[in-house]
Motif scaffolding. Structure first.
Motif, PDB file in Angstrom:
ATOM      1  N   ARG A  28      36.029  28.248  39.532  1.00 28.42           N
ATOM      2  CA  ARG A  28      35.735  29.275  40.305  1.00 28.42           C
ATOM      3  C   ARG A  28      34.707  30.129  39.647  1.00 28.42           C
ATOM      4  O   ARG A  28      34.236  30.032  38.674  1.00 28.42           O
TER       5      ARG A  28
ATOM      6  N   ALA B   1      34.165  34.356  39.394  1.00 25.46           N
ATOM      7  CA  ALA B   1      35.121  35.621  39.615  1.00 25.46           C
ATOM      8  C   ALA B   1      34.539  36.747  39.703  1.00 25.46           C
ATOM      9  O   ALA B   1      34.917  37.307  38.342  1.00 25.46           O
ATOM     10  N   PRO B   2      33.468  37.387  40.297  1.00 17.07           N
ATOM     11  CA  PRO B   2      32.645  38.505  39.895  1.00 17.07           C
ATOM     12  C   PRO B   2      33.700  39.541  40.204  1.00 17.07           C
ATOM     13  O   PRO B   2      34.642  39.875  41.059  1.00 17.07           O
ATOM     14  N   SER B   3      33.174  40.806  39.341  1.00 15.04           N
ATOM     15  CA  SER B   3      33.945  42.104  39.636  1.00 15.04           C
ATOM     16  C   SER B   3      32.891  42.684  40.429  1.00 15.04           C
ATOM     17  O   SER B   3      31.595  42.902  40.187  1.00 15.04           O
TER      18      SER B   3
ATOM     19  N   GLU C 284      37.131  40.027  41.961  1.00 12.26           N
ATOM     20  CA  GLU C 284      37.962  40.674  41.065  1.00 12.26           C
ATOM     21  C   GLU C 284      37.750  42.265  41.286  1.00 12.26           C
ATOM     22  O   GLU C 284      37.119  42.797  40.311  1.00 12.26           O
TER      23      GLU C 284
ATOM     24  N   PHE D  54      42.601  43.429  34.263  1.00 12.64           N
ATOM     25  CA  PHE D  54      41.884  42.119  34.212  1.00 12.64           C
ATOM     26  C   PHE D  54      42.705  41.070  33.504  1.00 12.64           C
ATOM     27  O   PHE D  54      42.676  39.901  33.905  1.00 12.64           O
TER      28      PHE D  54
ATOM     29  N   ASN E  17      43.233  37.886  35.957  1.00 15.09           N
ATOM     30  CA  ASN E  17      42.488  36.757  35.832  1.00 15.09           C
ATOM     31  C   ASN E  17      43.352  35.433  35.451  1.00 15.09           C
ATOM     32  O   ASN E  17      42.894  34.415  35.906  1.00 15.09           O
TER      33      ASN E  17
ATOM     34  N   ARG F  23      32.508  30.436  31.855  1.00 11.69           N
ATOM     35  CA  ARG F  23      32.112  31.862  31.992  1.00 11.69           C
ATOM     36  C   ARG F  23      31.305  32.423  30.933  1.00 11.69           C
ATOM     37  O   ARG F  23      31.254  31.612  29.634  1.00 11.69           O
TER      38      ARG F  23
ATOM     39  N   HIS G  81      33.446  36.823  27.252  1.00 19.06           N
ATOM     40  CA  HIS G  81      34.938  36.373  27.517  1.00 19.06           C
ATOM     41  C   HIS G  81      35.698  35.551  26.453  1.00 19.06           C
ATOM     42  O   HIS G  81      36.808  35.646  26.400  1.00 19.06           O
TER      43      HIS G  81
HETATM   44  N1  GLU Z   1      35.680  39.307  36.502  1.00 17.34           N
HETATM   45  C1  GLU Z   1      35.156  38.769  35.318  1.00 17.34           C
HETATM   46  C2  GLU Z   1      33.775  39.185  35.109  1.00 17.34           C
HETATM   47  O1  GLU Z   1      32.788  39.295  35.940  1.00 17.34           O
HETATM   48  C3  GLU Z   1      35.503  37.568  35.405  1.00 17.34           C
HETATM   49  C4  GLU Z   1      35.307  36.722  34.155  1.00 17.34           C
HETATM   50  C5  GLU Z   1      35.876  35.332  34.249  1.00 17.34           C
HETATM   51  O2  GLU Z   1      35.031  34.503  34.711  1.00 17.34           O
HETATM   52  O3  GLU Z   1      36.831  34.972  33.865  1.00 17.34           O
HETATM   53  O4  GLU Z   1      33.075  39.360  34.161  1.00 17.34           O
END
Ligand code: GLU
Length: 478
Positions: free
Chosen positions: A19, A21-23, A55, A207, A211, A225, A229
């Motif tokens: 996936r 998963a952007p904010s 996200e 988060f 997440n 990612r 993280h």
């Molecule tokens: N929303 C987080 C970000 O944009 C996702 C991090 C992830 O991929 O788990 O940094």
């Protein structure tokens, strides 16, 4: 003791579900675009699924226009997702802001276990504590102020109108291990991790929680990612363990840096996908450059996304920072431009081509300049050169043309009029008249016709010119 085991991480080969998963808090940065691309390729190489999850639980910072831009930018780069905010399936919704009921259910499970507690500390109190720890030379973490409040103390704070956040009670004395498929074996001590917020004071999921829960509930097998993280992962593993949910494998890729080795930022120039798109960069060029940022490959040729999916190898993801290099991007860009069909090239250059030009002229112009342009803006000056009025030559060029002599240009102008701008016919007439060869033969022609000593090949440029104009420019020196 260790509840986390070494089976967390590592396995590839099954049909993967990945996936992005952007904010949606800003434009899609090149680093995010690369993360999206690698996840897309990781899924495609095994015939697996690629999911797009927005996200957006942080209502204050999330913007709908940024979500729209994410979808647009990914599509522009040629990526499609199997499920996402505009393509829901039974594991959706794919916007976290719409998943509150699910979070509430899992949250309750933790509450029943006593794995969470309300925290009434104000941002100011937290900041003071953080500073004190830093001053004492300790890494800052939550001091546990509200960890063991009695029910009465909690009640009192609530009745004072303080809305608490909810913190996850990190178990003490644990070692958390996992195999990062980029960085290898990882080991963290739970005692180094402060109790962290999993629900904000406004009731929204934070988060770490949303997440991790979503990755498990959406069946994500590989989380690839950014390295920023990596230290979040032990927290997320603890949440998943407490909930009895399946953990994905994790891999963290190095950040993208600029030519000077510092994290890519505005001061290096354009950093978002939108900026590059607006300057006329082609998606295939961008994808080819991103594909090689932090991912080493034996494939040095220009690849389509399908070819990239076959060539992508998570074992070849690097730990060293990856250098974004516009020069290298431009190499791919040239290649991508050469590959454009006539219609694509016309669309690509549309911003610089005047609408009143006829079909034949446009096609001939594009054929002439395409091999020499990196960006549409590079073609702009050639519109004036090919279709515009008299040229203003620099003194050196003016001199070069004059030196060729009147006889030279009389023959050239005459041949241009008769041959319909055929360079071979013009050159041959000039050669017969003057006996000149090589650069002496061609350079004055180029300078008189284009005003410049360098540029795209002359024969196709001449073909694109209105016949009268070429003759006129040559006759000027006759
Ligand atoms: N929303 C987080 C970000 O944009 C996702 C991090 C992830 O991929 O788990 O940094």
């Amino acid at each position: 003791m260790s509840g986390m085991d070494k089976s967390v991480g590592g396995a590839f080969g099954e049909r993967e579900a990945t996936r992005f998963a952007p904010s949606p808090t800003g434009e899609v940065h090149l680093g995010n675009a690369r993360t999206a691309l690698f996840n897309f390729l990781l899924a495609r190489r095994s015939g697996g699924r690629f999911l797009l999850r927005i996200e957006d639980t942080d209502a204050e910072r999330s913007r709908e226009e940024h979500t729209t831009a994410v979808l647009e930018d990914l599509r522009w780069l040629g990526m499609e997702w199997d499920a996402g905010p505009d393509r829901e399936d039974e594991r959706g919704p794919y916007r976290q802001s719409q998943r509150s009921p699910l979070y509430a259910r899992y949250f309750e499970v933790l509450e029943q276990q006593g794995a969470v507690y309300p925290c009434f500390c104000s941002p100011l109190e937290l900041e003071v504590s953080r500073k004190a720890q830093l001053a004492a030379g300790r890494p800052p973490r939550y001091a546990g102020t509200c960890r063991n409040l009695s029910p009465e103390q909690r009640e009192r704070r609530r009745s004072q109108g303080v809305a608490p956040t909810m913190r996850f009670r990190v178990p003490t004395g644990r070692r958390i291990e996992f195999l990062d498929f980029v960085h290898g074996a990882q080991s963290f001590l739970s005692d180094d991790i402060g109790d962290f917020v999993i629900r904000r004071a406004d009731g929204s999921a934070a988060f770490f929680f949303s997440n991790a829960v979503d990755d498990a509930c959406m069946g994500v097998t590989q989380v690839l990612r950014g390295e920023d993280h990596l230290t979040n992962t032990p927290r997320q593993l603890l949440i998943l363990e407490a909930l009895g949910l399946k953990t994905p494998s994790y891999g963290h890729i190095s950040l993208i840096v600029g030519p000077d080795g510092a994290p890519l930022s505005k001061r290096h120039g354009a950093t978002s996908v939108r900026e590059y798109r607006e300057r006329g960069y082609l998606p295939e060029a961008m994808a080819n450059h991103l594909f090689r940022l932090g991912h080493s490959t034996a494939e040095h040729a220009f690849l389509t996304l399908d070819e990239m999916a076959r060539a992508f190898d998570p074992a070849h993801l690097g730990r060293a920072p990856a250098r974004f290099d516009e020069q290298q991007l431009n190499v791919w860009q040239k290649e991508a431009a050469h590959r454009l069909s006539a219609d694509e090239a016309r669309r690509w250059l549309s911003s610089v081509i005047p609408s009143e030009l006829d079909e034949r002229s446009v096609s001939a112009f594009i054929a002439a300049v395409l091999p020499n342009v990196v960006l549409p803006a590079d073609a702009g000056p050639w519109i004036d050169i090919v279709f515009g009025g008299p040229l203003a030559l620099q003194p050196a060029e003016e001199q070069l043309a004059r030196n060729a002599g009147v006889e030279y240009f009389a023959a050239a102008a005459n041949a241009a009029a008769q041959s319909g701008n055929d360079l071979a016919a013009i050159a041959s007439a000039v050669k017969t008249a003057t006996g000149k060869k090589g650069a002496e033969l061609y350079m004055p022609l180029r300078v008189a016709l284009t005003g410049r000593a360098h540029g795209p090949e002359l024969a196709p440029l001449l073909k694109a010119m209105p016949p009268g104009k070429a003759r006129e420019r040559l006759a000027r020196f006759a």
